[in-house]
Design an enzyme around this catalytic site. Structure first.
Site, PDB file in Angstrom:
ATOM      1  N   ASN A   9      -4.277   2.623   5.809  1.00 35.02           N
ATOM      2  CA  ASN A   9      -5.884   1.982   6.342  1.00 35.02           C
ATOM      3  C   ASN A   9      -4.455   0.769   6.887  1.00 35.02           C
ATOM      4  OD1 ASN A   9      -6.772  -0.795   7.192  1.00 35.02           O
ATOM      5  ND2 ASN A   9      -7.475  -1.208   4.873  1.00 35.02           N
ATOM      6  N   TRP A  10      -4.221   1.473   8.416  1.00 32.83           N
ATOM      7  CA  TRP A  10      -2.834   0.047   8.822  1.00 32.83           C
ATOM      8  C   TRP A  10      -2.852  -1.286   9.170  1.00 32.83           C
ATOM      9  CZ3 TRP A  10      -2.113   3.948  13.646  1.00 32.83           C
ATOM     10  CH2 TRP A  10      -1.661   5.202  13.136  1.00 32.83           C
ATOM     11  N   LYS A  11      -5.398  -1.659   8.288  1.00 29.86           N
ATOM     12  CA  LYS A  11      -5.029  -2.829   9.007  1.00 29.86           C
ATOM     13  C   LYS A  11      -4.578  -3.235  10.170  1.00 29.86           C
ATOM     14  CE  LYS A  11      -4.687  -3.563   3.785  1.00 29.86           C
ATOM     15  NZ  LYS A  11      -4.282  -4.071   2.775  1.00 29.86           N
ATOM     16  N   HIS A  95     -14.590  -3.667   3.227  1.00 24.08           N
ATOM     17  CA  HIS A  95     -12.736  -3.527   2.914  1.00 24.08           C
ATOM     18  C   HIS A  95     -13.259  -5.496   2.351  1.00 24.08           C
ATOM     19  CE1 HIS A  95      -8.690  -4.922   2.157  1.00 24.08           C
ATOM     20  NE2 HIS A  95      -8.452  -2.928   2.327  1.00 24.08           N
ATOM     21  N   GLU A  97     -11.116  -7.260   2.133  1.00 26.28           N
ATOM     22  CA  GLU A  97     -10.139  -8.104   3.579  1.00 26.28           C
ATOM     23  C   GLU A  97     -11.195  -9.157   4.305  1.00 26.28           C
ATOM     24  OE1 GLU A  97      -6.996  -6.489   4.651  1.00 26.28           O
ATOM     25  OE2 GLU A  97      -6.306  -6.539   2.666  1.00 26.28           O
ATOM     26  N   GLU A 167     -10.840  -0.553  -5.539  1.00 25.46           N
ATOM     27  CA  GLU A 167      -9.494  -1.446  -4.682  1.00 25.46           C
ATOM     28  C   GLU A 167      -9.521  -3.086  -4.958  1.00 25.46           C
ATOM     29  OE1 GLU A 167      -7.496  -0.377  -0.497  1.00 25.46           O
ATOM     30  OE2 GLU A 167      -9.259  -2.062  -0.164  1.00 25.46           O
ATOM     31  N   GLY A 173      -1.447  -5.435  -1.466  1.00 23.84           N
ATOM     32  CA  GLY A 173      -0.385  -6.281  -0.647  1.00 23.84           C
ATOM     33  C   GLY A 173       0.385  -7.344  -1.640  1.00 23.84           C
ATOM     34  N   SER A 213      -1.077  -1.414  -3.604  1.00 24.40           N
ATOM     35  CA  SER A 213      -0.308  -1.002  -3.802  1.00 24.40           C
ATOM     36  C   SER A 213       0.212   0.453  -3.822  1.00 24.40           C
ATOM     37  CB  SER A 213       0.534  -1.575  -4.294  1.00 24.40           C
ATOM     38  OG  SER A 213       0.886  -3.418  -4.484  1.00 24.40           O
ATOM     39  N   GLY A 234      -2.424   0.810   1.564  1.00 24.28           N
ATOM     40  CA  GLY A 234      -2.261   0.151   3.167  1.00 24.28           C
ATOM     41  C   GLY A 234      -0.781   0.263   4.041  1.00 24.28           C
ATOM     42  N   GLY A 235       0.147  -0.699   3.336  1.00 20.59           N
ATOM     43  CA  GLY A 235       2.115  -0.881   3.338  1.00 20.59           C
ATOM     44  C   GLY A 235       2.054   0.908   3.837  1.00 20.59           C
TER      45      GLY A 235
END
Ligand SMILES: O=C(CO)COP(=O)(O)O
Length: 252
Positions: A9-11, A95, A97, A167, A173, A213, A234-235
């Site tokens: 998930n590149w956000k 998500h 966010e 999640e 993150g 993470s 993500g990251g």
């Protein structure tokens, strides 16, 4: 055996040239293994190019959100019809966010999940508790409610095809991963909720990912757990090499 699904998930990251470079670096290096599915969920502007670049490869392309209506006066929104037309196959829904910053609720999640199936898109439905909820011992109840409301009214075969991503918000993150045993406990609970809603057979088919993470250094342990079938990352999904390592972990 359930296949492993590793989704990046590149956000809100990268520009088009970087997204294209990622695809160029990754597509021909992914393991040729039907037991692992590799997906990259990218910002809308990159989707046409990524679909084009990943054609014939093992990398699937997903969106990070969509509206539930087919079309209409919804300025700034993107519809499932548009995604399907581009050749996108997955869409992240709900998500944390989006729940936090864009007023996404279990009700809108439910409408979007139905819309995804109505248009042949596979939803990756996100659930998870906040730190306050975890500390108040509400993790199980909260995720259960999110699953029940989010998947309400789906046919059993649709539930079987849904990807669920657990999640915990406090692990996103932050560098804090839930211990693999704790993550597995919640994923097992989610599978049990699915069983109650459908049947044991369907519950055994549902892919449940962990997210928060995840990185090459901790994915192996997470994937050895009985009820964790992949990861939403993500990251660590932003760099081609790291993404590739995460997908490789799904083959073991
Ligand atoms: O929110 C996530 C994936 O959807 C997790 O993000 P991080 O892997 O950066 O913690």
């Amino acid at each position: 055996m359930r296949k492993k699904v590793i989704a990046g998930n590149w956000k809100m990251n990268k520009v088009l040239t970087e997204a294209e470079q990622f695809a160029d670096n990754v597509t021909d290096k992914l393991p040729n293994d039907d037991n692992v599915e590799a997906i990259v969920c990218a910002p809308f502007p990159f989707l046409p190019s990524l679909v084009e670049k990943t054609k014939g490869s093992r990398l699937q392309v997903g969106a990070q959100n969509m509206h539930f209506e087919d079309s209409g006066a919804f300025t700034g929104e993107v519809s499932p019809v548009m995604l399907k037309d581009l050749g996108v196959t997955y869409v992240v829904i709900g998500h944390s966010e989006r729940r936090e910053h864009f007023a996404e609720t279990d009700q809108t999640v439910n409408k979007k999940v139905h819309a995804a199936f109505n248009h042949g898109l596979t939803p990756i439905v996100c659930v998870g508790e906040s730190l306050e909820q975890r500390e108040a011992n509400q993790t199980m109840n909260h995720t259960e409610q999110q699953i029940k409301k989010g998947l309400e009214g789906l046919r059993h075969d649709q539930v079987a095809d849904t990807i669920i991503a657990y999640e915990p918000i406090w692990a996103i993150g932050t560098g804090k991963t839930a211990s693999s045993a704790d993550a597995n406990e919640v994923c097992a609970h989610i599978r049990n909720v699915v069983k109650e809603m459908t049947s044991g057979d369907i519950a055994e088919q549902v892919v449940i990912q962990y997210g928060g993470s995840v990185k090459p250094a901790n994915i192996d342990e997470l994937l050895t757990q009985s009820d964790i079938d992949g990861a939403l990352v993500g990251g660590a999904s932003l760099e081609a090499e790291s993404f590739q390592q995460l997908v490789e972990a799904g083959t073991t």
